[in-house]
Design a protein around this motif. Structure first.
Motif, PDB file in Angstrom:
ATOM      1  N   GLU A   1     -38.901  14.067  15.572  1.00 33.89           N
ATOM      2  CA  GLU A   1     -39.176  14.361  16.921  1.00 33.89           C
ATOM      3  C   GLU A   1     -37.430  15.697  16.472  1.00 33.89           C
ATOM      4  O   GLU A   1     -36.927  16.762  16.216  1.00 33.89           O
ATOM      5  CB  GLU A   1     -38.255  14.151  17.685  1.00 33.89           C
ATOM      6  CG  GLU A   1     -39.713  13.896  18.703  1.00 33.89           C
ATOM      7  CD  GLU A   1     -39.578  13.628  19.894  1.00 33.89           C
ATOM      8  OE1 GLU A   1     -38.438  13.718  20.999  1.00 33.89           O
ATOM      9  OE2 GLU A   1     -40.108  12.701  20.724  1.00 33.89           O
ATOM     10  N   ALA A   2     -36.782  15.119  16.087  1.00 29.29           N
ATOM     11  CA  ALA A   2     -35.054  15.933  15.770  1.00 29.29           C
ATOM     12  C   ALA A   2     -35.518  16.685  14.746  1.00 29.29           C
ATOM     13  O   ALA A   2     -35.279  17.667  14.552  1.00 29.29           O
ATOM     14  CB  ALA A   2     -33.870  15.218  15.192  1.00 29.29           C
TER      15      ALA A   2
ATOM     16  N   LEU B   1     -36.316  26.314  15.731  1.00 28.83           N
ATOM     17  CA  LEU B   1     -35.156  26.243  15.492  1.00 28.83           C
ATOM     18  C   LEU B   1     -34.801  27.444  15.328  1.00 28.83           C
ATOM     19  O   LEU B   1     -34.167  28.874  15.292  1.00 28.83           O
ATOM     20  CB  LEU B   1     -33.896  25.071  16.350  1.00 28.83           C
ATOM     21  CG  LEU B   1     -32.629  25.759  16.659  1.00 28.83           C
ATOM     22  CD1 LEU B   1     -32.470  26.376  18.078  1.00 28.83           C
ATOM     23  CD2 LEU B   1     -31.410  25.204  16.410  1.00 28.83           C
ATOM     24  N   HIS B   2     -35.152  27.663  13.682  1.00 24.54           N
ATOM     25  CA  HIS B   2     -34.875  28.179  12.749  1.00 24.54           C
ATOM     26  C   HIS B   2     -35.669  28.844  11.978  1.00 24.54           C
ATOM     27  O   HIS B   2     -35.593  29.250  11.534  1.00 24.54           O
ATOM     28  CB  HIS B   2     -34.082  27.259  11.173  1.00 24.54           C
ATOM     29  CG  HIS B   2     -32.371  26.997  12.203  1.00 24.54           C
ATOM     30  ND1 HIS B   2     -32.653  25.250  12.730  1.00 24.54           N
ATOM     31  CD2 HIS B   2     -31.328  26.800  11.515  1.00 24.54           C
ATOM     32  CE1 HIS B   2     -31.168  25.459  12.372  1.00 24.54           C
ATOM     33  NE2 HIS B   2     -30.480  26.136  12.666  1.00 24.54           N
TER      34      HIS B   2
ATOM     35  N   GLU C   1     -48.429  23.054  19.345  1.00 23.59           N
ATOM     36  CA  GLU C   1     -49.460  21.562  19.080  1.00 23.59           C
ATOM     37  C   GLU C   1     -47.512  21.401  18.844  1.00 23.59           C
ATOM     38  O   GLU C   1     -47.707  20.025  19.379  1.00 23.59           O
ATOM     39  CB  GLU C   1     -50.242  21.923  18.359  1.00 23.59           C
ATOM     40  CG  GLU C   1     -50.226  20.243  17.417  1.00 23.59           C
ATOM     41  CD  GLU C   1     -50.728  19.277  19.190  1.00 23.59           C
ATOM     42  OE1 GLU C   1     -50.651  18.065  19.184  1.00 23.59           O
ATOM     43  OE2 GLU C   1     -51.245  19.527  19.738  1.00 23.59           O
ATOM     44  N   ILE C   2     -46.531  21.352  18.355  1.00 20.07           N
ATOM     45  CA  ILE C   2     -45.202  20.982  17.410  1.00 20.07           C
ATOM     46  C   ILE C   2     -44.870  20.789  19.447  1.00 20.07           C
ATOM     47  O   ILE C   2     -44.404  19.459  19.059  1.00 20.07           O
ATOM     48  CB  ILE C   2     -44.805  21.703  16.492  1.00 20.07           C
ATOM     49  CG1 ILE C   2     -45.983  21.477  15.217  1.00 20.07           C
ATOM     50  CG2 ILE C   2     -43.272  20.954  16.061  1.00 20.07           C
ATOM     51  CD1 ILE C   2     -44.963  22.441  13.758  1.00 20.07           C
ATOM     52  N   GLU C   3     -44.442  22.096  20.201  1.00 13.52           N
ATOM     53  CA  GLU C   3     -44.049  21.745  20.892  1.00 13.52           C
ATOM     54  C   GLU C   3     -44.352  20.942  21.601  1.00 13.52           C
ATOM     55  O   GLU C   3     -43.514  20.052  22.648  1.00 13.52           O
ATOM     56  CB  GLU C   3     -43.590  23.374  21.742  1.00 13.52           C
ATOM     57  CG  GLU C   3     -43.096  24.595  20.459  1.00 13.52           C
ATOM     58  CD  GLU C   3     -43.059  25.943  21.475  1.00 13.52           C
ATOM     59  OE1 GLU C   3     -44.636  26.193  22.265  1.00 13.52           O
ATOM     60  OE2 GLU C   3     -42.240  26.810  20.855  1.00 13.52           O
TER      61      GLU C   3
ATOM     62  N   PHE D   1     -42.428  17.553  23.380  1.00 14.27           N
ATOM     63  CA  PHE D   1     -42.573  17.451  24.918  1.00 14.27           C
ATOM     64  C   PHE D   1     -43.168  16.338  25.416  1.00 14.27           C
ATOM     65  O   PHE D   1     -42.604  14.977  25.966  1.00 14.27           O
ATOM     66  CB  PHE D   1     -42.983  18.334  25.839  1.00 14.27           C
ATOM     67  CG  PHE D   1     -43.088  18.120  27.055  1.00 14.27           C
ATOM     68  CD1 PHE D   1     -41.593  18.778  27.874  1.00 14.27           C
ATOM     69  CD2 PHE D   1     -43.393  17.806  28.072  1.00 14.27           C
ATOM     70  CE1 PHE D   1     -42.000  18.967  29.355  1.00 14.27           C
ATOM     71  CE2 PHE D   1     -43.710  18.323  29.458  1.00 14.27           C
ATOM     72  CZ  PHE D   1     -43.123  17.986  29.772  1.00 14.27           C
ATOM     73  N   GLU D   2     -44.140  15.848  24.426  1.00 14.64           N
ATOM     74  CA  GLU D   2     -44.852  14.235  25.379  1.00 14.64           C
ATOM     75  C   GLU D   2     -44.777  13.593  23.934  1.00 14.64           C
ATOM     76  O   GLU D   2     -45.098  11.888  24.508  1.00 14.64           O
ATOM     77  CB  GLU D   2     -46.498  14.608  25.431  1.00 14.64           C
ATOM     78  CG  GLU D   2     -46.979  15.616  26.152  1.00 14.64           C
ATOM     79  CD  GLU D   2     -48.583  16.240  26.084  1.00 14.64           C
ATOM     80  OE1 GLU D   2     -49.225  15.547  25.386  1.00 14.64           O
ATOM     81  OE2 GLU D   2     -48.701  17.601  25.763  1.00 14.64           O
ATOM     82  N   HIS D   3     -43.386  13.038  23.423  1.00 17.20           N
ATOM     83  CA  HIS D   3     -43.680  11.912  22.832  1.00 17.20           C
ATOM     84  C   HIS D   3     -44.174  11.565  21.822  1.00 17.20           C
ATOM     85  O   HIS D   3     -44.478  10.242  21.723  1.00 17.20           O
ATOM     86  CB  HIS D   3     -42.382  11.465  23.251  1.00 17.20           C
ATOM     87  CG  HIS D   3     -41.303  12.208  24.078  1.00 17.20           C
ATOM     88  ND1 HIS D   3     -40.268  12.149  23.142  1.00 17.20           N
ATOM     89  CD2 HIS D   3     -41.379  11.757  24.630  1.00 17.20           C
ATOM     90  CE1 HIS D   3     -39.726  12.649  24.495  1.00 17.20           C
ATOM     91  NE2 HIS D   3     -39.531  12.704  25.720  1.00 17.20           N
TER      92      HIS D   3
END
Length: 573
Positions: free
Chosen positions: A469-470, A477-478, A500-502, A506-508
């Motif tokens: 996730e991190a 972000l970049h 899909e990544i976002e 969000f849904e872990h």
């Protein structure tokens, strides 16, 4: 009065490009003639004159001259302008396409002085390539003085190159063909008018200052017999092979020299000079011929007018081949036109000498084989058949040679295009890290679509190899991209869409992957376009041969950007 003033400004505005071309052509042709006269003067003072005296005296004088000339050449080139080394034609072509015709003012004076010292001082190189670079650079410089922006100097570059070559060879038609074939790459270029005008000016200048005579004097010859035409394919094939292997040897040595750090680069031309002296003085001691040194035009002219035995021709061929390979490969300042004409003539003389043992060859037939060899060897190296035919015709002014030159051209091109993927100048650019498909725009959409996908793909892709996730948050972000290739355990698993990544963050939960459409770097753009349309993903991943490594990505945006760039560059040309 107002109307007349407007008309005057309109006429003046239309005439200004023609006046500018006249300035470019005049400056380039004067520089080319001055370059030729300087080479001839140095060679006459230090080689031709002393060779009439005692052998050992000539040996020491020529040794001292070639050493000093080589050291001066290296110092000038690598202290002031390394791009002035070598032929100069690849650099003129690079300036035309990559820099829109612009090149540094320093090139002209370094090329002139270093080239005159190097070639006049005995190194086995030619003056025609340097004349092209001199002319193109002076055209660019004058355009700048006339207020032409850097991005608009292609016309000046091309006109100067044409005038320089026309004055060097006394061959305006061949110079037009060469600039259009080799530098511009389009016989229908919009620069044709300026190139023609500049070439005519170059011819006028050389006629006024040197004379209207062709470069090589030939008595008017009768029509060659069928026996010479029977041997022409053999002479052309031998000359083409010699040219091809010269290209391979000289450029291979050039690559090794540039990669070597054993000696400072300014000392490299000394190696070519010493080798030329050793070969040249040995040939001179044996035969009395100076053809290994400098241009070799005296022996070449003698071979065309007086004839030459095949054994002497073979000796001169081998000696000149070795000397030129070493001079060019070790960083001398000169071109390869003159040496290749020399190689070809000696190949033709060898075939004529051996063939005359079995066939009754007339003097006209022997000359035809020699000049056919010249055209074939040059044509094989530069892969510009029209130039190779025209240049020999204009240098001899003999209509009877044309059919034989055409046969030689056909044989030469068939062999050269089979054995070499690029001509001499293109291979130099490739060795220097310039991708031709990115440097020179195609002339139409079909040609562009037939380029490899590596010409337009993005070779620094952002690849996901860690789905933590991190890591994913940091990546989003970049990097603003919409899609990302995903690798797992060193293998391409598919691609992930940004939305899909976002959602996965969000849904872990794990990221859902889409199947990736892949291709290889050598696949054609049109094939990848079809893949992209059929997949609907808007992205093709360029992978290694085994598909285990992501090399690049090609997106719809990349395709559109490339098409727009192609259109703009074609308009700028």
């Amino acid at each position: 009065m107002h109307t007349l003033a407007e008309q005057f400004r309109h006429v003046h505005g239309k005439a200004r490009p023609l006046i500018s071309v006249c300035f470019y052509g005049l400056a380039a042709s004067l520089a080319s003639v001055g370059f030729q006269l300087s080479i001839n003067a140095i060679y006459h003072w230090f080689f031709k004159g002393p060779s009439q005296g005692a052998f050992w005296q000539f040996a020491w004088i020529s040794f001292a001259v070639i050493v000093v000339a080589s050291l001066l050449t290296g110092w000038l080139l690598y202290s002031f302008c390394p791009t002035a080394a070598g032929s100069g034609i690849p650099e003129a072509k690079l300036a035309f396409w990559k820099e829109f015709g612009y090149s540094s003012r320093r090139v002209a004076w370094v090329k002139f002085i270093a080239g005159a010292i190097c070639i006049g001082g005995g190194q086995s190189l030619g003056r025609e390539g340097p004349s092209v670079q001199l002319g193109s650079n002076l055209g660019s410089t004058l355009a700048g003085l006339l207020g032409v922006a850097k991005q608009n100097r292609r016309a000046a570059n091309a006109a100067g190159a044409a005038a320089g070559l026309a004055a060097a060879f006394n061959a305006p038609l061949a110079s037009v063909a060469f600039v259009l074939e080799e530098i511009i790459g389009d016989l229908n270029s919009r620069f044709l008018g300026g190139v023609l005008l500049a070439s005519v000016i170059g011819a006028f200048v050389v006629h006024a200052l040197i004379g209207a005579q062709p470069a090589f004097e030939l008595a008017t010859i009768a029509e060659p017999t069928w026996r010479a035409y029977l041997l022409m394919p053999l002479a052309a094939a031998l000359a083409a092979l010699v040219g091809i292997y010269f290209q391979r040897a000289a450029l291979s040595l050039r690559r090794k020299t540039r990669a070597s750090r054993f000696l400072p680069r300014w000392l490299h031309p000394l190696g070519g000079g010493l080798a030329t002296w050793a070969i040249g003085i040995a040939v001179f001691a044996w035969t009395g011929k100076l053809g290994i040194f400098s241009l070799g035009y005296d022996d070449l002219s003698a071979a065309l007018t007086e004839g030459i035995g095949w054994k002497l021709a073979l000796l001169l061929l081998v000696g000149k081949f070795l000397a030129t390979t070493l001079c060019y490969g070790l960083g001398g300042c000169g071109g390869i036109f003159s040496p290749n004409l020399f190689f070809g003539a000696m190949c033709g003389a060898c075939v004529a000498g051996v063939g005359s043992q079995f066939l009754d060859l007339t003097p006209a037939g022997k000359i035809l084989l020699a000049v056919g060899g010249m055209s074939a060897c040059l044509g094989a190296v530069v892969q510009a058949p029209v130039t190779a035919i025209l240049i020999i015709f204009e240098m001899t002014h003999q209509f009877a040679l044309i059919p034989g030159l055409m046969i030689a051209g056909l044989v030469s091109q068939a062999i050269a295009r089979k054995m070499n993927h690029a001509n001499f100048y293109e291979e130099v650019l490739l060795d220097d890290g310039h991708k031709l498909e990115q440097l020179i725009p195609p002339r139409d959409l079909r040609s562009w679509q037939n380029l490899p996908v590596s010409a337009i793909a993005h070779f620094k892709p952002v690849v996901i190899d860690d789905t933590a996730e991190a890591t994913l948050k940091e990546l989003l972000l970049h990097h603003p991209y919409r899609q990302f290739p995903v690798m797992e355990h060193g293998r391409l698993k598919g691609f992930a869409v940004r939305t899909e990544i976002e959602a996965a963050i969000f849904e872990h939960r794990p990221v859902n992957l889409e199947p990736a459409v892949t291709c290889h770097p050598g696949d054609l753009i049109r094939e990848c376009q079809k893949l992209m349309i059929e997949s609907g993903s808007g992205m093709v991943v360029v992978t290694s041969a085994h598909g285990d490594h992501v090399l690049a990505v090609l997106t719809l945006h990349d395709l559109l950007r490339a098409q727009v760039a192609m259109s703009e560059r074609e308009a700028g040309a």
